[in-house]
Design an enzyme around this catalytic site. Sequence first.
Site, PDB file in Angstrom:
ATOM      1  N   ASP A 134       0.854  -1.203   0.000  1.00 43.12           N
ATOM      2  CA  ASP A 134       0.000   0.000   0.000  1.00 43.12           C
ATOM      3  C   ASP A 134       0.886   1.249   0.000  1.00 43.12           C
ATOM      4  O   ASP A 134       0.638   2.196  -0.753  1.00 43.12           O
ATOM      5  CB  ASP A 134      -0.899   0.034   1.246  1.00 43.12           C
ATOM      6  CG  ASP A 134      -1.894  -1.114   1.309  1.00 43.12           C
ATOM      7  OD1 ASP A 134      -3.102  -0.873   1.206  1.00 43.12           O
ATOM      8  OD2 ASP A 134      -1.458  -2.286   1.457  1.00 43.12           O
TER       9      ASP A 134
ATOM     10  N   GLU B 104      -5.737   6.892  -0.202  1.00 41.93           N
ATOM     11  CA  GLU B 104      -6.236   6.240   1.015  1.00 41.93           C
ATOM     12  C   GLU B 104      -5.216   6.290   2.161  1.00 41.93           C
ATOM     13  O   GLU B 104      -5.604   6.393   3.322  1.00 41.93           O
ATOM     14  CB  GLU B 104      -6.613   4.775   0.738  1.00 41.93           C
ATOM     15  CG  GLU B 104      -7.112   4.114   2.013  1.00 41.93           C
ATOM     16  CD  GLU B 104      -7.716   2.735   1.851  1.00 41.93           C
ATOM     17  OE1 GLU B 104      -7.603   2.149   0.763  1.00 41.93           O
ATOM     18  OE2 GLU B 104      -8.294   2.257   2.836  1.00 41.93           O
TER      19      GLU B 104
ATOM     20  N   ASP C  12      -6.704   4.510  -4.632  1.00 38.61           N
ATOM     21  CA  ASP C  12      -6.598   3.422  -3.653  1.00 38.61           C
ATOM     22  C   ASP C  12      -5.421   2.571  -4.116  1.00 38.61           C
ATOM     23  O   ASP C  12      -5.516   1.857  -5.114  1.00 38.61           O
ATOM     24  CB  ASP C  12      -7.893   2.593  -3.607  1.00 38.61           C
ATOM     25  CG  ASP C  12      -7.897   1.669  -2.393  1.00 38.61           C
ATOM     26  OD1 ASP C  12      -6.808   1.425  -1.824  1.00 38.61           O
ATOM     27  OD2 ASP C  12      -8.980   1.188  -2.015  1.00 38.61           O
TER      28      ASP C  12
ATOM     29  N   ILE D  91      -3.823  -0.090  -2.921  1.00 40.86           N
ATOM     30  CA  ILE D  91      -4.172  -1.520  -2.934  1.00 40.86           C
ATOM     31  C   ILE D  91      -5.615  -1.600  -2.451  1.00 40.86           C
ATOM     32  O   ILE D  91      -5.890  -1.534  -1.257  1.00 40.86           O
ATOM     33  CB  ILE D  91      -3.267  -2.370  -2.006  1.00 40.86           C
ATOM     34  CG1 ILE D  91      -1.780  -2.234  -2.339  1.00 40.86           C
ATOM     35  CG2 ILE D  91      -3.721  -3.852  -2.049  1.00 40.86           C
ATOM     36  CD1 ILE D  91      -1.315  -2.947  -3.612  1.00 40.86           C
ATOM     37  N   ASP D  92      -6.533  -1.744  -3.393  1.00 36.35           N
ATOM     38  CA  ASP D  92      -7.935  -1.918  -3.030  1.00 36.35           C
ATOM     39  C   ASP D  92      -8.144  -3.413  -2.817  1.00 36.35           C
ATOM     40  O   ASP D  92      -7.773  -4.213  -3.682  1.00 36.35           O
ATOM     41  CB  ASP D  92      -8.824  -1.392  -4.163  1.00 36.35           C
ATOM     42  CG  ASP D  92     -10.301  -1.587  -3.864  1.00 36.35           C
ATOM     43  OD1 ASP D  92     -10.687  -1.519  -2.682  1.00 36.35           O
ATOM     44  OD2 ASP D  92     -11.068  -1.802  -4.826  1.00 36.35           O
TER      45      ASP D  92
ATOM     46  N   THR E 144      -7.073  -4.969   0.281  1.00 35.94           N
ATOM     47  CA  THR E 144      -5.834  -5.400   0.969  1.00 35.94           C
ATOM     48  C   THR E 144      -5.993  -6.806   1.566  1.00 35.94           C
ATOM     49  O   THR E 144      -5.049  -7.587   1.575  1.00 35.94           O
ATOM     50  CB  THR E 144      -5.461  -4.379   2.071  1.00 35.94           C
ATOM     51  OG1 THR E 144      -5.351  -3.100   1.457  1.00 35.94           O
ATOM     52  CG2 THR E 144      -4.130  -4.708   2.728  1.00 35.94           C
TER      53      THR E 144
ATOM     54  N   ASP F 143     -12.875   3.789  -3.433  1.00 31.59           N
ATOM     55  CA  ASP F 143     -13.324   2.401  -3.617  1.00 31.59           C
ATOM     56  C   ASP F 143     -14.329   2.259  -4.754  1.00 31.59           C
ATOM     57  O   ASP F 143     -14.712   1.130  -5.094  1.00 31.59           O
ATOM     58  CB  ASP F 143     -13.978   1.877  -2.331  1.00 31.59           C
ATOM     59  CG  ASP F 143     -12.953   1.480  -1.280  1.00 31.59           C
ATOM     60  OD1 ASP F 143     -11.835   1.108  -1.656  1.00 31.59           O
ATOM     61  OD2 ASP F 143     -13.284   1.546  -0.076  1.00 31.59           O
TER      62      ASP F 143
HETATM   63  P1  AMP Z   1     -14.462  -5.298  -1.221  1.00 34.08           P
HETATM   64  O1  AMP Z   1     -13.414  -6.318  -1.408  1.00 34.08           O
HETATM   65  O2  AMP Z   1     -15.299  -5.058  -2.442  1.00 34.08           O
HETATM   66  O3  AMP Z   1     -15.291  -5.512   0.008  1.00 34.08           O
HETATM   67  O4  AMP Z   1     -13.754  -3.891  -1.082  1.00 34.08           O
HETATM   68  C1  AMP Z   1     -12.759  -3.621  -0.147  1.00 34.08           C
HETATM   69  C2  AMP Z   1     -13.094  -2.305   0.495  1.00 34.08           C
HETATM   70  O5  AMP Z   1     -14.159  -2.451   1.414  1.00 34.08           O
HETATM   71  C3  AMP Z   1     -11.971  -1.750   1.321  1.00 34.08           C
HETATM   72  O6  AMP Z   1     -11.166  -0.930   0.537  1.00 34.08           O
HETATM   73  C4  AMP Z   1     -12.676  -0.952   2.406  1.00 34.08           C
HETATM   74  O7  AMP Z   1     -12.549   0.420   2.176  1.00 34.08           O
HETATM   75  C5  AMP Z   1     -14.133  -1.344   2.266  1.00 34.08           C
HETATM   76  N1  AMP Z   1     -14.787  -1.641   3.557  1.00 34.08           N
HETATM   77  C6  AMP Z   1     -14.216  -1.782   4.769  1.00 34.08           C
HETATM   78  N2  AMP Z   1     -15.158  -1.969   5.734  1.00 34.08           N
HETATM   79  C7  AMP Z   1     -16.356  -1.930   5.126  1.00 34.08           C
HETATM   80  C8  AMP Z   1     -17.718  -2.041   5.584  1.00 34.08           C
HETATM   81  N3  AMP Z   1     -18.026  -2.260   6.852  1.00 34.08           N
HETATM   82  N4  AMP Z   1     -18.693  -1.941   4.664  1.00 34.08           N
HETATM   83  C9  AMP Z   1     -18.406  -1.753   3.372  1.00 34.08           C
HETATM   84  N5  AMP Z   1     -17.150  -1.631   2.875  1.00 34.08           N
HETATM   85  C10 AMP Z   1     -16.126  -1.723   3.740  1.00 34.08           C
HETATM   86 MG    MG Z   2     -10.160  -0.022  -0.997  1.00 29.88          MG
END
Ligand code: AMP
Ligand code: MG
Length: 323
Positions: free
Chosen positions: A45, A68, A121, A123-124, A126, A264
């Site tokens: 990241d 981020e 972002d 590393i989206d 992580t 995101d």
């Molecule tokens: P994903 O793999 O699509 O769930 O995306 C990852 C992203 O989910 C991360 O970059 C976080 O910013 C985000 N994230 C973290 N906690 C939450 C939450 N409680 N609800 C929704 N998204 C979240």
């Molecule tokens: Mg992300």
Amino acid sequence: MMQKEKEIGLQAVRDAMTLAHTIQNEMTGLDTLTKTDRSPVTIADFAVQASICKILSSRFPCLPIVGEEDSLAIRKPENRELFAKIAHYLKKSGLAMDEKDICACIDLGGAEPDEAYWTLDPIDGTKGFLRGEQFAIALALIRQGQVRLGILGCPNLPAASGGTLFWAVAGQGSWKVPARGNGAQPIRASVQTDPRRMKFVESYESSHSDKDTQLEISRRLQISNPPEQMDSQVKYGIVAAGSAEIYLRIPNPASPDYREKIWDHAAGSLIVEEAGGAVSDIDGKKLAFTVGKTLAGNRGILATNGKIHQRVLEIIAELAAKK
Ligand code: AMP
Ligand code: MG
């Protein structure tokens, strides 16, 4: 329009894909820290944010970057050994930087949203990155509250070929190219109208959405297969390229105060829309990139091929009315 931004952005993300992929393959548990919100952050990241911010700020000095990460955690004395590793990988990527440069470049991403800005972002996903699975490097340019350019680097889609790079320019369509090759191709969302043949994707992490409700919706749509889980904005890339029809993210009732972050969703949402798909929140509202670093005016996310969008919104409303 956007030609220079697109070319430099694509090159910066392409370089960062190699950087991130190398770190993913060589990393150990010691290369990860936990942030104050308890989410993990890795040397990747930091290295990716430093690298992309360095390139963007030198070529576009007047465009702020809303990233981020910040350098606070790695500046703590107990985490100092991480600098050597970050510097090592940046050097491999052609960027010689000392500790001071690394922190300064990461913190170039500390701007607030403005009339025009990049959002990054590094590393989206992580958590997917740490499992050796999907993640994305997401970069978008927002002007007057509209996403104008979206770039998604997906190093593990598929990993064997170095991954896929997606991008879209507002009004100019969506494209993909193999990360290690040439030959960009336009992409289009699926034309499938029969829900039974549709593919539904959602987050891998249970805490990021409401999987029980999502499963119920996929059943009501009579989709044959249960939702498929994967991390990060790779899900938007897959919907844009026609390999899935529905990406749904209903807020998890366990984290009612969570607000979606602009980095995101900015890049991925433009890539789906420019491919002919549709993106809204779960109430059918357009995503509003005008209220700071979060989508404070929106609830959840729905990205589809367009054909099934209204139907999914109706089912969401029906289920909500029953509660
Ligand atoms: P994903 O793999 O699509 O769930 O995306 C990852 C992203 O989910 C991360 O970059 C976080 O910013 C985000 N994230 C973290 N906690 C939450 C939450 N409680 N609800 C929704 N998204 C979240
Ligand atoms: Mg992300």
